[in-house]
Design an enzyme around this catalytic site. Structure first.
Site, short mmCIF file in Angstrom:
data_model
loop_
_atom_site.label_atom_id
_atom_site.label_comp_id
_atom_site.label_asym_id
_atom_site.label_seq_id
_atom_site.Cartn_x
_atom_site.Cartn_y
_atom_site.Cartn_z
N GLY A 11 77.12 -57.02 50.33
CA GLY A 11 76.94 -57.88 49.15
C GLY A 11 78.28 -58.24 48.54
O GLY A 11 78.43 -58.29 47.32
N ALA A 12 79.25 -58.53 49.43
CA ALA A 12 80.66 -58.64 49.01
C ALA A 12 81.00 -59.97 48.37
O ALA A 12 82.06 -60.11 47.76
CB ALA A 12 81.56 -58.43 50.23
N ARG A 14 79.90 -61.91 45.85
CA ARG A 14 79.95 -62.27 44.43
C ARG A 14 79.74 -61.04 43.54
O ARG A 14 79.43 -59.95 44.04
CB ARG A 14 78.93 -63.34 44.11
CG ARG A 14 77.50 -62.86 44.26
CD ARG A 14 76.53 -63.89 43.70
NE ARG A 14 75.27 -63.26 43.41
CZ ARG A 14 74.08 -63.73 43.80
NH1 ARG A 14 74.02 -64.86 44.47
NH2 ARG A 14 72.98 -63.09 43.49
N VAL A 62 71.22 -56.46 55.05
CA VAL A 62 71.25 -54.99 55.10
C VAL A 62 69.90 -54.38 55.43
O VAL A 62 69.83 -53.20 55.79
CB VAL A 62 71.78 -54.36 53.78
CG1 VAL A 62 73.24 -54.71 53.55
CG2 VAL A 62 70.92 -54.74 52.58
N TYR A 153 62.96 -51.29 40.69
CA TYR A 153 64.42 -51.19 40.72
C TYR A 153 64.88 -49.77 40.37
O TYR A 153 65.74 -49.19 41.05
CB TYR A 153 64.99 -52.20 39.72
CG TYR A 153 66.50 -52.31 39.69
CD1 TYR A 153 67.19 -52.98 40.70
CD2 TYR A 153 67.23 -51.76 38.65
CE1 TYR A 153 68.57 -53.10 40.66
CE2 TYR A 153 68.61 -51.88 38.60
CZ TYR A 153 69.28 -52.54 39.60
OH TYR A 153 70.65 -52.65 39.56
N ALA A 155 63.16 -46.99 40.66
CA ALA A 155 62.78 -46.09 41.75
C ALA A 155 63.77 -46.22 42.91
O ALA A 155 64.17 -45.22 43.51
CB ALA A 155 61.36 -46.40 42.23
N LYS A 157 66.93 -47.09 42.75
CA LYS A 157 68.25 -46.55 42.40
C LYS A 157 68.20 -45.03 42.26
O LYS A 157 69.16 -44.33 42.61
CB LYS A 157 68.78 -47.20 41.12
CG LYS A 157 69.05 -48.71 41.28
CD LYS A 157 70.11 -49.00 42.33
CE LYS A 157 70.50 -50.48 42.37
NZ LYS A 157 71.56 -50.74 43.34
N ILE A 186 76.36 -54.71 33.25
CA ILE A 186 77.61 -55.35 33.65
C ILE A 186 77.41 -56.86 33.57
O ILE A 186 76.35 -57.37 33.96
CB ILE A 186 77.99 -54.94 35.09
CG1 ILE A 186 78.00 -53.41 35.26
CG2 ILE A 186 79.31 -55.55 35.52
CD1 ILE A 186 78.92 -52.66 34.33
P1 NAI Z 1 74.64 -60.08 42.45
O1 NAI Z 1 73.24 -60.56 42.58
O2 NAI Z 1 75.62 -60.88 41.69
O3 NAI Z 1 75.25 -59.82 43.90
C1 NAI Z 1 74.52 -59.12 44.89
C2 NAI Z 1 75.07 -59.50 46.26
O4 NAI Z 1 74.30 -58.80 47.25
C3 NAI Z 1 74.91 -60.99 46.54
O5 NAI Z 1 76.11 -61.50 47.08
C4 NAI Z 1 73.76 -61.05 47.54
O6 NAI Z 1 73.84 -62.13 48.44
C5 NAI Z 1 73.92 -59.72 48.26
N1 NAI Z 1 72.67 -59.30 48.89
C6 NAI Z 1 71.44 -59.27 48.33
N2 NAI Z 1 70.53 -58.89 49.24
C7 NAI Z 1 71.22 -58.66 50.40
C8 NAI Z 1 70.82 -58.27 51.70
N3 NAI Z 1 69.54 -58.04 52.01
N4 NAI Z 1 71.78 -58.14 52.65
C9 NAI Z 1 73.08 -58.39 52.36
N5 NAI Z 1 73.51 -58.78 51.13
C10 NAI Z 1 72.58 -58.91 50.18
O7 NAI Z 1 74.50 -58.61 41.87
P2 NAI Z 1 75.55 -57.68 41.07
O8 NAI Z 1 75.20 -57.73 39.66
O9 NAI Z 1 76.94 -57.94 41.50
O10 NAI Z 1 75.07 -56.24 41.61
C11 NAI Z 1 75.72 -55.55 42.66
C12 NAI Z 1 75.14 -54.14 42.72
O11 NAI Z 1 75.32 -53.48 41.48
C13 NAI Z 1 73.63 -54.11 43.00
O12 NAI Z 1 73.33 -53.01 43.84
C14 NAI Z 1 73.04 -53.90 41.62
O13 NAI Z 1 71.78 -53.29 41.68
C15 NAI Z 1 74.10 -52.98 41.00
N6 NAI Z 1 74.08 -52.98 39.54
C16 NAI Z 1 74.33 -54.12 38.81
C17 NAI Z 1 74.32 -54.07 37.43
C18 NAI Z 1 74.58 -55.25 36.58
O14 NAI Z 1 74.49 -55.12 35.36
N7 NAI Z 1 74.92 -56.40 37.13
C19 NAI Z 1 74.05 -52.80 36.73
C20 NAI Z 1 73.82 -51.69 37.57
C21 NAI Z 1 73.85 -51.79 38.94
#
Ligand code: NAI
Length: 245
Positions: A11-12, A14, A62, A153, A155, A157, A186
Site C-alpha cells: 500500500g506504498a 499514498r 495483498v 475494521y 476485529a 486490527k 491520522i
Molecule cells: P489509504 O487508503 O490512503 O492508503 C491505503 C493504500 O493501500 C492505498 O494505496 C491502497 O491502494 C492500498 N491497498 C488497499 N488494498 C490493497 C490491496 N488489497 N493490495 C495492495 N494494496 C492495497 O490509507 P492510509 O490512511 O494511508 O492507511 C494506511 C494504513 O494505516 C492502513 O492499514 C490503515 O488501516 C492504517 N491506519 C490508518 C489510520 C488513519 O487515520 N488514516 C489510523 C490507523 C491506522
C-alpha cells in the site's frame, strides 16, 4: 538507521504507506513499493528516485497468495534480500454492526488481516534463511480500544496484533523481529472522509490536540525498522497523540 537495507512496503503509493516509503528511503533503504495500481505505484517509485533513492514498483493485491509471493520474489530477484516488510495496505468498510453486510466484513478482514498473513509468510521464509528481518504491521488505535461503526475494521486490527505477537514468538530464534504500530487518527484520505462533527469530537479526545501526520507514523516505523531496535519484538507502539494510553 536502515541504511543499505531492502524494505518492502505494501500500500506504498499514498497516505501512510507513501510517507513510510519516503522516510525509509531517506534513511538509506532501498524500497520495494507494492500497490494495486500501476500508475500510482510507478509514481511513488519516481518520487523516491527524484529524491535520490532507489526503488522498485511491484503491482499486486495483498489478498492473493500469488501476488504476495511475487512481491517477495521480485525483491529477491532484483536485490537478493528482504530485510524489512511493512504491512501497511488496509481498507475500511464502516457501518453499523446490526446492518453490516457479509461482503464488508469479508473485504476488510481479507485485506487487513489475511493480506498481512500472506505477505508475512512470504517474507519470513526469506528472513528466516537470512537470519535477519524486521516485520512491521500497521494496526490501529481502534484495534486496541474498539470503535462504534467499525466492528470489521477493529476485529481485523486486533487480529493483526495477535498475528504480530505470535509471529514475534515464532521468528525470534531466527533474529526476525515482528512489531506493530498502532496509529491514532491520522490526516489522510481515510480520515478526510469523516464528517466535520466526527472530526471535532475526535479532536476533543486527543491530548496533543491535533490529528497525527503520516510522518508521525513513518518515524515510528523507522525506529522499529532500525538494526538498533533488535531487542524490541512483539510490541505495539501506539502513536496517537495520547488518545489511548
Ligand atoms: P489509504 O487508503 O490512503 O492508503 C491505503 C493504500 O493501500 C492505498 O494505496 C491502497 O491502494 C492500498 N491497498 C488497499 N488494498 C490493497 C490491496 N488489497 N493490495 C495492495 N494494496 C492495497 O490509507 P492510509 O490512511 O494511508 O492507511 C494506511 C494504513 O494505516 C492502513 O492499514 C490503515 O488501516 C492504517 N491506519 C490508518 C489510520 C488513519 O487515520 N488514516 C489510523 C490507523 C491506522
Amino acid at each position: 538507521m536502515p541504511k543499505g537495507k531492502i524494505a518492502v512496503v505494501t500500500g506504498a503509493s499514498r497516505g501512510i504507506g507513501r510517507s513510510i516509503s519516503l522516510a525509509l528511503s531517506a534513511a538509506g533503504a532501498t524500497i520495494v513499493a507494492m500497490d494495486m495500481d500501476q500508475a500510482a505505484t510507478d509514481a511513488i517509485v519516481a518520487e523516491i528516485k527524484e529524491a535520490g533513492g532507489n526503488a522498485l514498483a511491484v503491482v499486486g493485491n495483498v489478498t492473493l497468495t500469488a501476488d504476495a509471493d511475487n512481491m517477495i520474489d521480485a525483491a529477491m530477484k532484483e536485490f537478493g534480500r528482504v530485510d524489512i516488510l511493512v504491512n501497511n495496505a488496509g481498507i475500511t468498510r464502516d457501518g453499523i454492526f446490526l446492518r453490516m453486510k457479509d461482503e464488508d466484513w469479508d473485504a476488510v478482514l481479507t485485506v487487513n488481516l489475511k493480506g498481512a498473513f500472506l505477505c508475512s509468510r512470504a517474507a519470513s521464509k526469506v528472513m528466516a534463511k537470512q537470519r535477519y528481518g524486521r516485520i512491521i504491521n500497521i494496526a490501529s488505535i481502534v484495534g486496541l480500544m474498539g470503535n462504534a461503526g467499525q466492528a470489521n475494521y477493529c476485529a481485523s486490527k486486533a487480529g493483526l496484533i495477535g498475528l504480530t505477537k505470535s509471529n514475534a514468538r515464532e521468528l525470534a530464534k531466527r533474529n526476525v523481529t515482528v512489531n506493530a504500530v498502532a496509529p491514532g487518527f491520522i490526516a489522510t484520505a481515510m480520515t478526510d472522509a469523516l464528517p466535520e462533527k466526527v472530526k471535532a469530537d475526535l479532536m476533543a479526545q486527543i491530548p496533543l490536540e491535533r490529528l497525527g501526520s503520516a510522518e508521525d507514523i513513518a518515524n515510528a516505523v523507522l525506529f522499529l525498522a532500525a538494526e538498533a531496535s533488535g531487542y524490541v519484538t512483539g510490541q505495539v507502539l501506539s502513536v496517537n497523540g495520547g488518545m489511548y494510553m
